[in-house]
Design an enzyme around this catalytic site. Structure first.
Site, PDB file in Angstrom:
ATOM      1  N   ASP A   1      18.026 -44.721  42.742  1.00 12.71           N
ATOM      2  CA  ASP A   1      17.096 -43.882  43.610  1.00 12.71           C
ATOM      3  C   ASP A   1      16.676 -45.012  44.795  1.00 12.71           C
ATOM      4  OD1 ASP A   1      17.515 -41.531  42.631  1.00 12.71           O
ATOM      5  OD2 ASP A   1      15.559 -41.241  41.590  1.00 12.71           O
TER       6      ASP A   1
ATOM      7  N   GLN B   1      20.123 -38.423  32.612  1.00 21.25           N
ATOM      8  CA  GLN B   1      19.142 -37.190  32.325  1.00 21.25           C
ATOM      9  C   GLN B   1      19.654 -36.413  31.389  1.00 21.25           C
ATOM     10  OE1 GLN B   1      18.740 -35.223  36.043  1.00 21.25           O
ATOM     11  NE2 GLN B   1      17.675 -36.655  37.145  1.00 21.25           N
TER      12      GLN B   1
END
Ligand code: DC
Length: 648
Positions: A313, A173
């Site tokens: 995830d 990120q």
């Protein structure tokens, strides 16, 4: 005691088209690019959830106009035509990692004083690698609290850009945030990724969105990105359904042997989590894919070893699926998810253990050792982590009594999660079927006899005790002085005698109800039950029996697996060994509790390892743990499942 959302198992395979919301990752990336763009953009099929709400609010604070349009199905974003230029703006990124990590570089290229904070769990998440990179570009950043964490103050005066090295070992990120701010740096940016990059597909996703909004990026070598100082142009952007959110729906198909489709996704999607379907395929599911849909058809699930570094995830989704696999599943390459919303490895291991699933944690992942016999009802903690709630909910598809604490945490990315999962339930009303059979199997001491009898009464249908048939044949052998080990002779006798099982049990017209419960029968019945020829004869009679009676509740060991594999409702009744031993101990006090427990364990082993029709959990059977429920509660639950009613 905490209360949560008690989920009702699926009695039929999950089926349908799952209405999965737009991707969180794509929505938040599109919002940043649109917010900084020249002109008004339209973002279609966006995700409206906590994390994207945080981004929208952050952009609005920076002066971007974001309004819902087309009945809330799309967003109209009037961009700033460049970097933010405001004074003293405070931004609360709430719990959203992407919002915080995308907004900090976006304000650093602007002008003004910005404070970026969040809720406590976000403030604990690392920020070091981005702070270092931005400082190396000349950004003026102060940590207002703990070092390397939010809240941060950015005293911005534009950035010239240049060349930076970004460590992406903890999160990609940081790099994505810097790349998205890069078109607004005076000279553009050359970004080199450093370290063992995690979640790499997210970088490709970032580049894809940036290009849709007019950015020019070169990728001369792997891990190096050269971004030109073009700024952004407005665009009409359609967000794909979220591949991480879709993983739960695909997992539902895999776990229940169902068929679930998600429209708008395809195998060629740039979302990294799309790879989850490859794992399901490796485990035994079938994946059908077109240009505009992806569908998973469940089959039996094997084990295996999977590296989820690129699509971590879905690690929790896979761990939940693993509870129903036939062999261990090892997940590796995900050590960094310990620093997500919570320590996801530890949290998953703890909560799966509550449900009876053994998990071994390692530095870099976990190994799930499934044993469906051990699956239990439980109250599941969710640690403010939406993915804990969604993945652990998958256990409820096959196991009764799974209660999710703080279910609202799904709002972070998938507010309608429970409704969408529920929409996959096949709501067939079994009572309208011509020969509905309710199959009740399970180990000794789980409460089968009592519960099956009461359930039959409750539903007003016949009750079939198949064990009584094996006992009746055993008694006939003993009476005839026949060795129960003599396979052919015992089978001949079974063929010859007439057995009637109802409220009383008769052999050739003689009532033997009490005698079949005697010690000698008990000691010899397993030998008779292991006789394949006898089983063939009795299974045939059991089928006829139920069909002639127009269905009913049939209890035994192989009803859902062999006698009626297509039974309307298949239940595997179970309880912990300790509870089962206590129940048996209460029935007779000839032995010590320890002895009873030892015998039960030995019985489980013989019943489940015999050659012919071993005691197994049937495909699609609902596992009902009776350890902590009263008989009446279990009977009511089974009645409800039969009528396909949902408790909430
Ligand atoms: O449920 P019970 O104790 O009355 O069963 C007697 C025996 O028969 C036990 O050893 C399990 C076996 N049995 C079986 O193999 N298959 C069935 N459908 C029912 C019982």
């Amino acid at each position: 005691m905490k209360t949560g959302r008690l989920l009702t198992p699926f009695v039929s395979p999950a089926r349908g088209v799952a209405d999965v919301p737009g991707s969180k990752s794509l929505t938040n990336r599109a919002l940043i690019c649109a917010g900084l763009a020249d002109g008004t953009s339209v973002i279609e099929n966006f995700l409206m959830a906590d994390d994207t709400g945080a981004m929208i609010a952050a952009l609005q604070n920076l002066g971007v106009s974001v309004i819902a349009h087309e009945n809330g199905r799309s967003l109209q974003v009037a961009g700033l035509s460049g970097p933010p230029d405001v004074s003293n703006v405070s931004i609360n990124a709430r719990l959203s990692g992407t919002t915080s990590r995308f907004i900090v570089p976006a304000v650093a290229v602007g002008r003004g004083k910005f404070t970026i904070s969040g809720e406590a769990p976000l403030m604990r998440r690392p920020f070091h690698d981005q702070i270092v990179a931005l400082r190396s570009l000349g950004a003026n950043i102060t940590e207002l609290g703990a070092v390397d964490c939010l809240p941060l103050e950015v005293d911005a005066n534009g950035l010239d850009g240049g060349t930076i090295y970004v460590n992406a070992e903890k999160s990609s990120q940081f790099a994505s945030g810097l790349l998205m701010a890069a078109p607004l740096m005076k000279n553009g940016l050359t970004l080199h990724l450093e370290g063992a990059v995690v979640s790499r597909p997210y970088i490709a996703l970032t580049l894809e969105v940036m290009r849709k909004f007019g950015a020019e990026i070169l990728n001369p070598v792997d891990g190096t990105y050269v971004v030109s100082p073009t700024g952004y142009q407005s665009a009409i952007y359609r967000v794909e359904p979220d591949a991480s959110a879709a993983s739960y729906m695909f997992a539902a198909a895999a776990i229940t042997g169902g068929r679930v489709r998600v429209n708008g996704l395809s195998r060629s999607s740039k979302q990294g989590d799309i790879k989850f379907v490859d794992v399901l395929e490796d485990l035994g599911a079938t994946v059908n894919s077109g240009d505009t849909f992806l569908e998973v058809v469940g089959g039996s699930l094997s084990g295996g070893k999977f590296d989820l570094n690129d699509f971590s995830d879905t690690a929790q989704t896979l761990a939940a699926v693993a509870a129903f696999a036939s062999a261990p599943i090892e997940i590796e390459g995900i050590g960094f998810i310990k620093a997500k919303e919570t320590d996801r490895i530890e949290a998953m291991a703890t909560e799966l253990a509550r449900c009876g699933v053994a998990v071994h944690q390692s530095q870099n992942g976990m190994v799930i050792n499934p044993n469906q016999w051990a699956l239990r009802s439980a109250q599941v903690e969710t640690y403010d982590d939406h993915r804990m709630a969604m993945s652990m909910s998958l256990l409820s598809l096959r196991v009764s009594g799974i209660e999710i604490i703080d279910p609202e945490c799904v709002d972070k990315t998938f507010p309608k999660f429970f409704e969408v999962l529920e929409s996959l339930r096949d709501t067939k009303d079994f009572s309208s079927e011509t020969t509905p059979v309710i199959a009740i199997d399970g180990p000794a001491g789980a409460g089968k006899s009592t519960i099956a009898k009461l359930l039959a009464e409750h539903l007003g249908v016949p009750h079939f005790d198949t064990g009584a048939m094996y006992r009746a044949v055993t008694l006939a052998c003993l009476d005839a002085g026949l060795d129960v080990g003599n396979i052919e002779a015992v089978a001949l006798l079974a063929e010859k005698i007439e057995i009637t099982v109802g409220s009383r049990v008769q052999v050739d017209g003689v009532d033997v109800s009490e005698r079949i419960r005697g010690i000698e029968v008990g000691q010899n019945v397993s030998a008779v039950a292991a006789n394949s020829l006898v089983r063939k004869i009795l299974v045939e009679r059991q089928r006829r029996w139920a069909i002639e009676a127009g269905g009913g509740v049939m209890e035994g060991r192989d009803i859902g697996t062999a006698v009626f594999p297509d039974a309307a409702l298949k239940i595997f009744l179970t309880a912990t060994v300790d509870v089962r031993a206590k129940r048996r101990f209460g029935e007779s006090s000839d032995q010590s509790l320890g002895q009873v427990k030892k015998e039960i364990l030995a019985r489980d082993e013989t019943d489940s390892s015999r050659q012919d029709s071993p005691l197994r959990i049937a495909a699609n059977a609902v596992i009902v743990d009776t350890s902590n429920s009263t008989i009446a509660e279990t009977v009511e639950l089974l009645g409800m499942l039969f009528r396909s009613e949902v408790s909430q």
